[in-house]
Design an enzyme around this catalytic site. Structure first.
Site, PDB file in Angstrom:
ATOM      1  N   THR B 101      19.997 -93.313  -5.240  1.00  0.00           N
ATOM      2  CA  THR B 101      20.146 -93.718  -6.512  1.00  0.00           C
ATOM      3  C   THR B 101      19.466 -94.963  -6.844  1.00  0.00           C
ATOM      4  OG1 THR B 101      22.353 -92.710  -7.026  1.00  0.00           O
ATOM      5  CG2 THR B 101      21.913 -94.611  -8.334  1.00  0.00           C
ATOM      6  N   LYS B 177      21.161 -89.701 -13.361  1.00  0.00           N
ATOM      7  CA  LYS B 177      22.072 -90.209 -12.552  1.00  0.00           C
ATOM      8  C   LYS B 177      22.870 -91.291 -12.981  1.00  0.00           C
ATOM      9  CE  LYS B 177      24.176 -90.944  -8.626  1.00  0.00           C
ATOM     10  NZ  LYS B 177      25.588 -90.658  -8.633  1.00  0.00           N
ATOM     11  N   LYS B 245      25.454-102.697  -8.998  1.00  0.00           N
ATOM     12  CA  LYS B 245      24.126-102.380  -9.112  1.00  0.00           C
ATOM     13  C   LYS B 245      23.700-101.159 -10.070  1.00  0.00           C
ATOM     14  CE  LYS B 245      22.400 -99.354  -6.500  1.00  0.00           C
ATOM     15  NZ  LYS B 245      21.967 -98.452  -5.585  1.00  0.00           N
TER      16      LYS B 245
END
Lengths: 303, 303, 303, 303
Positions: B101, B177, B245
């Site tokens: 990711t 995502k 994040k």
């Protein structure tokens, strides 16, 4: 099981939801007496076997269980009180089953006034759109006197696919119902933000929401509302003005109980902006348009 | 179908996810060469038939498809570049399948550098926790060169229950995502607000979330995360610092594409507050605790 | 006081601010050598006594104190580095006085690279619009090596009505500057909300803001910006795109230091929405228009 | 000027504000009859020349202008109505000058009931703390019948340093007052965020707020509240619970007039969180503590 059909049911409020609910009660064999302010909605139900009352009070007098299904707190209070109202007609021990989406404090106040007269007030708001009412697919939340809830269970079962109880506080079921509506509005908002982000990055929103609602968010709410957002079909299933009312009701609960709810604040802003633009009569999922506007996209996705 | 097993697969990054993914590749009959910075994770996979490379470059040299599954953009860039890196080892026409990711711009930059050397870079991030990786239940999003995606499809199928493609822009799958992770974080936040409201109004959060996640929100994400919120089991499945994040990455996409996302702002504040309290290593669903704190409730529901 | 005029000053970046600042330096008697990418701005200053350098490096070589006043971090880094850059020209002990609004991390990085070469980098961002620069009404924030700040104090005094020091961390003054800009944007937002509320309730916004900014909020920022909001004069004094940049810079500071700032999130959304509408070149106070749009009011108050 | 002293003034509500206001009326030569629920506050004013009434009605009967200065809408409505209330005592043409901070709809309702009895109701809320009341430094907002406002002007002048009129709608002045309180709460929030950001970045909040409130935000509100935030002196000047009430009142105005106000939502969340923690009796500026808590800082800055 014979016994349950002995309960005589009154029904006040034949909106899109009420019609389907009465039909299911009749199908289940309950005798039903209906009252509606405007006569037009009544005829088809009389044809199916219902009888008609001239006032809410008359409907209550003829019933063991009197159901109200109305659009807001003010209407519920008006129909319940006064000389021709429900409360004036309820016999001792009779039950007022209040299925409208109203404030918990309205339920608590009415529960107290019913108790003072020897009657019962139960909150029993529902989840489900009109087509779900017509097919006995509603979900019902209940709260209030537990013994009274047990007595009306056969009536609730005739209209729903599931019943959930939340204890003796008459207002509890209303809080649950409002919480559910807040969760639905939030699911609309989050999908609107994602759809807008996709479009602004050159990715088809259909592809993104299609994937997510068929995998990790494969549940009816996400699927139904992603479809409405993507097709921009804002014919009202549930009016934006009613959704706005519900967000304001739950916020009152939050303020009174000192509960910060930042997502609720965001959603409430969206409803406010949509109301300010005159979109009160669209489906409430049209709050998704505000996400587009903020991002500089035209409202209409398709020319 | 024989043919697909001819693809030689390299795999760099044996974290909790990577282990399960390599196992499924081996089960499907692919020859797999693995590289991991720390040796401990390698032995069990060697026992199952994998071979070992001494550098990412060596793994790439031995592969038709080199998979990276790493914790963030910086690690991916470090492993990809340099003398011992993946890119130095990829043959002409070979494919780097980047399943981490990361930011879409990282994918776009790496796609360009791969193209310049005659190799392919595909983004292929996944949805699913480690136990889903181990049972071939992942969902994969892909984007990049379409012909290259078709070539690696057998590899993707060996690790997942479904594959969704999002076009030629290598960054697109990363945006999808990140959007999914934002939707999960939002579902945590909305349930946290509802659970807190219930508790402050004397209603059991278990009853409210239990009802809603078994009816109108009956989908895996709501059920899993309501359970974590209610039991306060914050052993990390996915660390809060990683969720933070990801929220920051998607916000960068929003800023660059000029897309206001108010729910994202709220969620980002929650992660910030949790990070500031030193809860980076809890499961990311522990952002639910902030809702309790704001409402004056102790973190621990159970003494 | 004779002594201060001995300092030779270089100046790179003759935008609307820079012109006025150089004029004040010349008025105070400093020898000034200027560099600007486009030549047009230089002539009037040469007429006032400045000299011209062909590169930033040449300007630095001719100076004890080299001032940069540039539009963003990237330009500052480009002008500072490289063969023709400022750093290459600074003598040992010379001072680079960086007056642009940039990220604190940019200042820290540049401070380190200057120190490595025996030079000094000081952050010295300013508050004030071009007309304040031209009339010596700027406010200056400084941080970095304290002895170096003392050495350049006469230069700072020649351009400002006040100097405030924030310690040795070169990034500190930038954080203060960004904080001030955030406070200004917030004062615009709060007045926009109040003006919109007034208008929607049939009260003249001029009356409400007029009263509040002449009593409890009688300070220049409120008075200036209420005037811009009320007259909708959005000719750029400070461009919206630059304000957006600054909100993003301060948010980076907030994320890195784990500081939730909900007002900043709201303001950032406003800038995003304005940017998305293509209003990057209006004055930043035009974020007030978004408040109107959300409330269903037309952008233009006056037909 | 002789003439103005002919107006007989009644005063109901001797809180911290009321005491100072009555003193100034006496100083200006007005005959004043006071009523207060608790007797303790009355004695010092009798000593200065006031007389005492036994009920609000009696105070009204003895007055040309009856002032109320009460803590909230419910108290105002209770004191105004009923057999012993203000309205029962007002002569035809007499004026009820309502100086409390209440909802505009309360003013509108009361204005209508006064008009029906031939009396006048004017809204005249004030800005200023008790020490400002005692020194004739209040600012007064008025709305309602314009001729009536002119008649009471000498009374208003005796208590204030400035009077601002907002037209015939009795609720208008209340909206202005609530808007001002919202602006003050917002100025607390923005300074709290900046102070927290500074502290988390190793910069003294005193230095940052000190600079900004002595330069671009050099106005009394910023100076007073930055001082409270920095010293954490939360002895109530204005109770947090009252500020919370005011934010809720203005939000009701916003909801009714369909005006999204995102800063208000943020501030309301802060008050909610502070109330939930049991800090209702602190000064309202203590909402600044929530900014610290969110950022992981201990409430107390000084051990």
């Amino acid at each position: 099981m014979e016994q349950k059909h002995m309960l005589k049911v009154g029904f006040v409020g034949l909106g899109a939801m009420g019609e389907g609910m009465v039909s299911k009660l009749l199908t289940a064999g309950f005798p039903v007496v209906v009252y509606n302010r405007s006569a037009g909605k009544v005829a088809p139900l009389l044809a199916k076997g219902a009888t008609q009352a001239g006032t809410p009070r008359a409907a209550a007098e003829a019933s063991d269980v009197l159901i109200t299904m109305l659009s807001n707190d003010a209407v519920l209070e008006r129909v319940t009180g006064g000389e021709d109202g429900v409360l004036a007609g309820l016999a001792s021990g009779a039950i007022h089953l209040s299925m409208s989406t109203v404030a918990p404090d309205t339920s608590r106040k009415l529960a107290a006034s019913h108790t003072a007269q020897g009657a019962h007030y139960l909150a029993a708001p529902v989840f489900g759109r009109p087509e779900m009412a017509a097919t006995k697919k509603l979900w019902i939340c209940t709260s209030g006197d537990v013994a009274a809830i047990e007595r009306v269970r056969p009536v609730l079962e005739a209209m729903s696919q599931g019943i959930f109880s939340f204890g003796e506080d008459a207002g509890a079921a209303n809080i649950v119902k409002l919480s559910g509506n807040f969760m639905i509005a939030s699911c609309v908002e989050v999908m609107a933000e994602v759809a807008t982000l996709a479009e602004k990055n050159g990715i088809a929103p259909e592809a993104v929401l299609g994937m997510l609602t068929s995998t990790i968010f494969a549940c009816p709410m996400y699927q139904r509302y992603s479809s409405l957002i993507l097709t921009q079909d804002y014919e009202p299933g549930f009016k934006l003005s009613l959704g706005f009312k519900d967000m304001n009701l739950i916020q009152s609960v939050a303020l009174k109980s000192e509960t910060p709810m930042p997502f609720l604040s965001v959603v409430q802003q969206r409803f406010l902006a949509a109301m300010a633009e005159g979109r009160a009569d669209q489906d409430w999922s049209s709050i998704a348009l505000n996400s587009r506007a903020d991002a500089g996209l035209p409202y209409a996705r398709f020319a």
